[in-house]
Design an enzyme around this catalytic site. Structure first.
Site, PDB file in Angstrom:
ATOM      1  N   SER A  45      43.996  85.739  11.713  1.00 48.81           N
ATOM      2  CA  SER A  45      45.442  85.624  11.930  1.00 48.81           C
ATOM      3  C   SER A  45      45.853  84.614  12.993  1.00 48.81           C
ATOM      4  O   SER A  45      47.050  84.351  13.159  1.00 48.81           O
ATOM      5  CB  SER A  45      46.036  86.991  12.270  1.00 48.81           C
ATOM      6  OG  SER A  45      46.096  87.798  11.112  1.00 48.81           O
ATOM      7  N   TYR A  56      54.102  94.197  14.011  1.00 46.38           N
ATOM      8  CA  TYR A  56      53.131  93.190  13.595  1.00 46.38           C
ATOM      9  C   TYR A  56      52.692  93.433  12.164  1.00 46.38           C
ATOM     10  O   TYR A  56      52.521  94.573  11.731  1.00 46.38           O
ATOM     11  CB  TYR A  56      51.908  93.218  14.515  1.00 46.38           C
ATOM     12  CG  TYR A  56      50.921  92.130  14.171  1.00 46.38           C
ATOM     13  CD1 TYR A  56      51.132  90.835  14.599  1.00 46.38           C
ATOM     14  CD2 TYR A  56      49.808  92.407  13.389  1.00 46.38           C
ATOM     15  CE1 TYR A  56      50.238  89.819  14.258  1.00 46.38           C
ATOM     16  CE2 TYR A  56      48.910  91.415  13.046  1.00 46.38           C
ATOM     17  CZ  TYR A  56      49.139  90.122  13.488  1.00 46.38           C
ATOM     18  OH  TYR A  56      48.261  89.115  13.150  1.00 46.38           O
ATOM     19  N   GLY A 103      43.236  87.211  16.157  1.00 45.98           N
ATOM     20  CA  GLY A 103      42.996  87.160  14.720  1.00 45.98           C
ATOM     21  C   GLY A 103      41.692  87.827  14.348  1.00 45.98           C
ATOM     22  O   GLY A 103      40.773  87.904  15.161  1.00 45.98           O
TER      23      GLY A 103
END
Length: 413
Positions: A120, A218, A368
């Site tokens: 991410s 998120y 990520g």
């Protein structure tokens, strides 16, 4: 363990596709900096000791760089990771450290210049391209996404482009029922890919968790849509636009945005998943090779440090769009007001993650994860101190928030 081979024939329009790896990790986890209980698993034997290099510190506002804390942090999860690499840069101190092994079979050392999958962290690159398109008047951040991508989302409620980027869109996320999320299924399906439109269609079948703009949560669905928007506006895949607009101008020679290549080229650590066996033991399956797609950028700590520095200095965006990177929505500030004392306060802007640590230091960046890889990049707003790290978790969820928290805290506290 024998893994499923890569498909012999790549499907048409693969450039618009997302690996099950990234999508399944998104379905399982949302990256936070809280304490997460992770089951202990057997680690490879004879793990090499921590190695590190450092230079003197300098800064008037940050605490002195605590090298012992950093060494402790990167070696603190030997049963949950196979390797870790961290780099601290900036006027307030330089430090590099490695722990573990790059390959559990050969026991090769972790390369300081090793490549790793970004997961991410790719979202920061996607957001930067969208903001560049806004600067070029090709997209209006306050305009409904539905007008740019008709038929992709339900016609109402209207979702602004900006809300895709700052996690206030209210779009639902994929669930474990949508994609395989058990370790065995992840290993067997890591070469699968899915059109982004299909992933978004699966996600929006679920009920919206909140109305657009009323909460910040998120997730990944908004960035699947943002990547689709890049393709619609430019006629090119988001990988091609990231390469043309960011990687080449900044000379990020060790960063790639592959569309179909499943390998990591150059020095790198291997990624693994611990797969339960019938006798109750765990077997490490090598998942280094996997479908790239969204979340599939590959980079190094040095290249990410260069990217973050250029981004913060305004080398990639005009002033108006640069401001979006450091503007947290009011609703997120309101949610932050209830954060317990002594806990990191976390919020998101259009592309970046803001963390205010218990010692009062605020850093901006992004975390990520994808199968076998977790990474992050953070810096103080003035770039006095910057951190880039990568580690290789063996759990299916992958993000290991406890280790992320310890590493970030060690670098800035």
């Amino acid at each position: 363990m024998t893994s499923a081979p890569a498909p012999a024939n790549s499907p048409r329009f693969r450039r618009s596709r997302l690996p099950v790896a990234a999508a399944a990790c998104a379905a399982l986890t949302a990256v936070t900096l809280g304490t997460v209980a992770t089951p202990a698993l057997a680690s490879p034997a004879n793990k090499p000791a921590t190695t590190a290099t450092a230079t003197a510190n300098y800064n008037d506002t940050l605490p002195p760089l605590n090298q012992d804390a950093l060494r402790t942090a990167i070696s603190s999860a030997p049963t949950r990771t196979t390797a870790m690499l961290a780099r601290v840069s900036g006027p307030a101190g330089h430090w590099t450290g490695t722990f573990g092994t790059a390959d559990v079979s050969t026991k090769a050392p972790v390369p300081v210049d090793g490549r790793f999958r970004l997961g991410s962290v790719t979202k920061v690159f996607i957001a930067t391209v969208i903001l560049q398109l806004a600067a070029e008047h090709r997209v209006d951040l306050d305009h409904p996404v539905q007008d740019y991508l008709p038929g992709t989302l339900p016609p109402s409620p209207a979702i602004k482009v900006r809300q895709l980027l700052n996690y206030t869109s209210g779009l639902p996320e994929l669930t474990p029922d949508d994609l395989p999320t058990d370790p065995k299924g992840m290993v067997e399906h890591r070469f699968d890919d899915h059109p982004m439109a299909q992933l978004v269609a699966m996600a929006v079948k679920h009920s919206p968790p909140y109305a657009p703009g009323t909460e910040q949560r998120y997730g990944s669905t908004g960035y699947y849509v943002a990547a689709m928007l890049i393709e619609k506006l430019t006629g090119h895949s988001y990988q091609q636009e990231i390469t043309r607009r960011i990687l080449r101008p900044l000379h990020l020679r060790h960063t790639t945005a592959p569309q179909t290549d499943t390998a990591i080229h150059g020095p790198h650590t291997h990624g693994y998943l611990a797969v339960p066996q019938p006798d109750g033991s765990m077997e490490l399956a090598d998942v280094t090779e996997q479908n790239p797609g969204a979340g599939g950028l590959i980079s190094t700590t040095a290249d990410l440090d260069r990217f973050l520095t250029a981004l913060f200095r305004g080398q990639l965006l005009p002033a108006a769009q640069q401001k979006e990177l450091f503007t947290v929505p009011a609703i997120a500030e309101q949610q932050n007001s209830s954060t317990p004392a002594g806990k990191p306060r976390i919020a998101y802007s259009a592309g970046l993650m803001r963390i205010t640590l218990p010692n009062g230091v605020t850093v901006w960046g992004k975390t990520g994860s994808t199968f076998g890889y977790t990474d992050g990049m953070f810096a103080t707003r003035d770039l006095q101190r910057r951190l880039v790290y990568s580690f290789n978790p063996i759990s299916a969820g992958g993000n290991d928030a406890a280790l992320v928290n310890k590493t970030v805290s060690a670098a800035f506290s």
